[in-house]
Design an enzyme around this catalytic site. Structure first.
Site, PDB file in Angstrom:
ATOM      1  CE1 TYR A 116      18.021 -20.165  -8.718  1.00 54.53           C
ATOM      2  CE2 TYR A 116      17.835 -22.551  -8.750  1.00 54.53           C
ATOM      3  CZ  TYR A 116      17.527 -21.317  -9.286  1.00 54.53           C
ATOM      4  OH  TYR A 116      16.705 -21.234 -10.383  1.00 54.53           O
ATOM      5  NE  ARG A 176      12.684 -16.892  -8.773  1.00 52.69           N
ATOM      6  CZ  ARG A 176      13.544 -17.232  -9.720  1.00 52.69           C
ATOM      7  NH1 ARG A 176      14.058 -16.294 -10.523  1.00 52.69           N
ATOM      8  NH2 ARG A 176      13.947 -18.484  -9.869  1.00 52.69           N
ATOM      9  CE1 TYR A 188      14.058 -27.016 -15.551  1.00 49.88           C
ATOM     10  CE2 TYR A 188      14.948 -25.798 -13.687  1.00 49.88           C
ATOM     11  CZ  TYR A 188      14.986 -26.132 -15.025  1.00 49.88           C
ATOM     12  OH  TYR A 188      15.951 -25.585 -15.822  1.00 49.88           O
ATOM     13  NE  ARG A 216      14.059 -23.335 -19.838  1.00 49.64           N
ATOM     14  CZ  ARG A 216      14.838 -23.745 -18.846  1.00 49.64           C
ATOM     15  NH1 ARG A 216      15.873 -23.012 -18.457  1.00 49.64           N
ATOM     16  NH2 ARG A 216      14.575 -24.865 -18.234  1.00 49.64           N
ATOM     17  CD  GLU A 255      22.667 -19.174 -16.028  1.00 52.58           C
ATOM     18  OE1 GLU A 255      22.670 -20.150 -15.238  1.00 52.58           O
ATOM     19  OE2 GLU A 255      22.044 -18.117 -15.819  1.00 52.58           O
TER      20      GLU A 255
HETATM   21  C1  3EB Z   1      18.272 -23.344 -15.600  1.00 51.10           C
HETATM   22  O1  3EB Z   1      18.055 -23.401 -16.807  1.00 51.10           O
HETATM   23  C2  3EB Z   1      19.550 -22.676 -15.217  1.00 51.10           C
HETATM   24  O2  3EB Z   1      16.177 -18.992 -11.318  1.00 51.10           O
HETATM   25  O3  3EB Z   1      15.827 -17.160 -12.444  1.00 51.10           O
HETATM   26  C3  3EB Z   1      18.680 -19.803 -15.536  1.00 51.10           C
HETATM   27  C4  3EB Z   1      17.975 -18.607 -15.675  1.00 51.10           C
HETATM   28  C5  3EB Z   1      18.629 -20.484 -14.348  1.00 51.10           C
HETATM   29  C6  3EB Z   1      17.209 -18.106 -14.615  1.00 51.10           C
HETATM   30  C7  3EB Z   1      16.336 -18.285 -12.323  1.00 51.10           C
HETATM   31  C8  3EB Z   1      17.869 -19.971 -13.285  1.00 51.10           C
HETATM   32  C9  3EB Z   1      17.156 -18.804 -13.424  1.00 51.10           C
HETATM   33  O4  3EB Z   1      17.522 -23.795 -14.742  1.00 51.10           O
HETATM   34  C10 3EB Z   1      19.399 -21.730 -14.129  1.00 51.10           C
END
Ligand code: 3EB
Length: 333
Positions: free
Chosen positions: A155, A162, A214, A227, A327
């Protein structure tokens, strides 16, 4: 460069802007439903494993096991439809929306990182000239998402590729997104997206650090998504949402508590979006990804209480952090 720096100009939180004109048809553009007796104005069908036969102009096979609920996500056209292919991109569009997909064998691109980079570069190039420049929502499905340790985890390497392939012209809004691991090997990286002629409004979650901010501990390149995205027709497209508060996973090993936290996150992001809905018309489409199929009855029961009118779709999939058990993505109509 760290993605943190690259995305420094993006706001930490955003909210809904002024009300736009109502949608041209007044009907929902998307439903989760079974595939029997589809009307003839279908734009695209996105369906789980095991369903065959489709007359839709674009059918996307997600190759994850269905664990209950409706068969498919169906997008409807509001006018004449055109389907085509441009290099590795297959697409379909009407006058308002375009749905595109790339699905390629990783082994032909030299591993997960370079596959992600090449595919994202192809998506970006396609998007620059397709006439639907605003990507609202993306889905990323790949094999063995948690394989490899530390920064070598697939990932995290996907995120590096990406970010490199996507680049970021100044002022670009990041789409809502989902990234999930398949539980059976296919060697395929599958990326599909919904794009519009008119831009949407990205939304962040006040309970969570924006993914594009992050800290380094979660990998060398931040995930590039918002989000949620308020689409031009006011549909709210909520990203895959899990049991993360701030940037930290919560309730390791406790599926019930992870579900409760995830529901708090969904409520927080949708209320932050601030889209007003007539209570009687309000409808939520829920898609639940679960690592372990035996969790489905518990989740289904809890969702019936929280969303009495929803018929959630369940798919077997691995979440991008190994401690996360489930999720949920959502579309608010
Ligand atoms: C998170 O909140 C959970 O890498 O495109 C959620 C939605 C998550 C999209 C992405 C990753 C992605 O980090 C993981």
């Amino acid at each position: 460069m760290r993605a943190d720096d690259l995305f420094d100009d993006l706001p930490r939180t955003t909210s809904a802007g002024p009300e736009p004109a109502p949608s041209s048809t007044g009907r929902a553009r998307v439903e989760y439903r079974d595939l029997e007796s589809l009307p003839d104005n279908v734009l695209c069908v996105v369906r789980g494993a095991g369903r065959t036969g489709s007359t839709a102009p674009l059918t996307i096979e997600v190759r994850m096991q269905r664990l209950g609920g409706p068969d498919a996500e169906v997008w409807y056209a509001t006018g004449p439809v055109r389907a085509g292919r441009d290099g590795i991109v297959r697409y379909v569009h009407d006058d308002e929306l375009l749905i595109g997909v790339v699905e390629e064998d990783e082994r032909a691109y030299g591993g997960i990182r370079s596959t992600a980079e090449t595919l994202y570069a192809a998506v970006r190039k396609f998007q620059e000239q397709c006439g639907f420049p605003h990507v609202l929502r993306m889905w990323n499905y790949l094999d063995a998402i948690n394989e490899g340790d530390g920064d070598a985890e697939r990932y995290r390497q996907f995120c590096v590729g990406r970010a490199a392939g996507l680049g970021r012209p100044n002022g670009t809004r990041l789409p809502a997104a989902t990234a999930i691991g398949r539980q059976q090997p296919t060697h395929q990286m599958q990326i599909f997206w919904v794009a519009a002629r008119v831009g949407g409004t990205p939304i962040e979650n006040p309970r969570q650090v924006s993914a594009y901010h992050y800290p380094r501990a979660h990998g060398p390149a931040s995930p590039t998504f918002s989000r949620a995205m308020i689409a031009p027709d006011r549909t709210v497209l909520v990203s895959g949402t899990a049991s993360i508060v701030g940037h930290v996973s919560q309730h390791e090993g406790d599926a019930q508590a992870q579900l409760a936290e995830t529901l708090r996150n969904l409520a927080a992001v949708t209320s932050h979006a601030g889209v007003r809905r007539d209570a009687a018309r309000r409808q939520d489409l829920l898609k639940v990804y679960v690592r372990d199929p035996t969790l489905v009855p518990m989740i289904a029961e809890r969702l019936r209480a929280a969303y009495p009118d929803a018929a959630p779709m369940f798919l077997a999939g691995d979440i991008c952090r190994r401690e996360l058990l489930l999720e949920i993505e959502c579309i608010q109509l």
